[in-house]
Design a protein around this motif. Sequence first.
Motif, PDB file in Angstrom:
ATOM      1  N   GLY A  88     -39.642  41.056 -25.112  1.00 32.78           N
ATOM      2  CA  GLY A  88     -39.166  40.077 -24.147  1.00 32.78           C
ATOM      3  C   GLY A  88     -39.689  40.341 -22.752  1.00 32.78           C
ATOM      4  N   SER A  89     -39.667  39.308 -21.944  1.00 32.57           N
ATOM      5  CA  SER A  89     -40.259  39.397 -20.605  1.00 32.57           C
ATOM      6  C   SER A  89     -39.454  40.276 -19.666  1.00 32.57           C
ATOM      7  N   GLY A  90     -38.171  40.504 -19.933  1.00 32.77           N
ATOM      8  CA  GLY A  90     -37.350  41.315 -19.042  1.00 32.77           C
ATOM      9  C   GLY A  90     -37.466  42.812 -19.291  1.00 32.77           C
ATOM     10  N   ALA A  91     -38.095  43.204 -20.388  1.00 33.25           N
ATOM     11  CA  ALA A  91     -38.187  44.626 -20.729  1.00 33.25           C
ATOM     12  C   ALA A  91     -39.248  45.318 -19.877  1.00 33.25           C
ATOM     13  N   GLU A  92     -38.974  46.575 -19.538  1.00 31.54           N
ATOM     14  CA  GLU A  92     -39.922  47.336 -18.721  1.00 31.54           C
ATOM     15  C   GLU A  92     -41.239  47.546 -19.475  1.00 31.54           C
ATOM     16  N   ASN A  93     -41.152  48.039 -20.686  1.00 30.84           N
ATOM     17  CA  ASN A  93     -42.323  48.154 -21.564  1.00 30.84           C
ATOM     18  C   ASN A  93     -42.224  47.019 -22.568  1.00 30.84           C
ATOM     19  N   ARG A  94     -42.845  45.914 -22.232  1.00 36.40           N
ATOM     20  CA  ARG A  94     -42.649  44.696 -23.004  1.00 36.40           C
ATOM     21  C   ARG A  94     -43.128  44.833 -24.439  1.00 36.40           C
ATOM     22  N   TYR A  95     -44.251  45.463 -24.653  1.00 36.66           N
ATOM     23  CA  TYR A  95     -44.817  45.565 -25.996  1.00 36.66           C
ATOM     24  C   TYR A  95     -44.670  46.981 -26.519  1.00 36.66           C
ATOM     25  N   ARG A  96     -44.336  47.090 -27.794  1.00 37.01           N
ATOM     26  CA  ARG A  96     -44.162  48.388 -28.434  1.00 37.01           C
ATOM     27  C   ARG A  96     -44.856  48.345 -29.789  1.00 37.01           C
ATOM     28  N   THR A  97     -45.559  49.417 -30.125  1.00 37.98           N
ATOM     29  CA  THR A  97     -46.212  49.505 -31.422  1.00 37.98           C
ATOM     30  C   THR A  97     -45.226  50.068 -32.431  1.00 37.98           C
ATOM     31  N   GLU A  98     -45.129  49.394 -33.558  1.00 37.15           N
ATOM     32  CA  GLU A  98     -44.206  49.802 -34.609  1.00 37.15           C
ATOM     33  C   GLU A  98     -45.010  50.071 -35.875  1.00 37.15           C
ATOM     34  N   TYR A  99     -44.697  51.155 -36.555  1.00 36.50           N
ATOM     35  CA  TYR A  99     -45.408  51.530 -37.770  1.00 36.50           C
ATOM     36  C   TYR A  99     -44.503  51.327 -38.980  1.00 36.50           C
ATOM     37  N   VAL A 100     -45.037  50.683 -40.005  1.00 33.55           N
ATOM     38  CA  VAL A 100     -44.312  50.459 -41.247  1.00 33.55           C
ATOM     39  C   VAL A 100     -44.958  51.339 -42.309  1.00 33.55           C
ATOM     40  N   PHE A 101     -44.132  52.091 -43.026  1.00 34.08           N
ATOM     41  CA  PHE A 101     -44.615  52.989 -44.066  1.00 34.08           C
ATOM     42  C   PHE A 101     -44.090  52.527 -45.410  1.00 34.08           C
TER      43      PHE A 101
END
Length: 148
Positions: A56-69
Amino acid sequence: MDVLPGGTATFLLLFGLFLGAFAVRSGLRLLRVLRLVRRGEHAEGRCSQRRVVDRGSGAENRYRTEYVFAFRTPDGREVEFTDHAPGPFGFEVGAPVRISYDPATPDRRATVAGPGAWGPVLMPAVFAGVLGLFSLGLLAAAFATTTG
């Protein structure tokens, strides 16, 4: 004008308790991961997906990498899960990983923590330690304010 009864001491107490709750939560996560690594079942798995999550636009680190195993249980069931902070450099899609899981609930209790991937252990340990120290400092300051 004091917003809280007791002013500064109350604020320090509440904020210290708030940070303490997060420290306890991180500590419990750490214990769960360590229990899985030591006593859980182990399987060979793979990194099945690497995706970028928009927080979301209000988050400090807007994008986060997520790993699926993904891995297969001995009874043949294919299980997918995400894990927290797999390491400083992440994993390539298709990379083999060692999975530790709870055979009773493999889809809810699994981790890639272990040799080559200590991120799921280090991150909760750092959060529990740092937040715990801040919490203790704030609580000590709150009690010093009320007694001094």
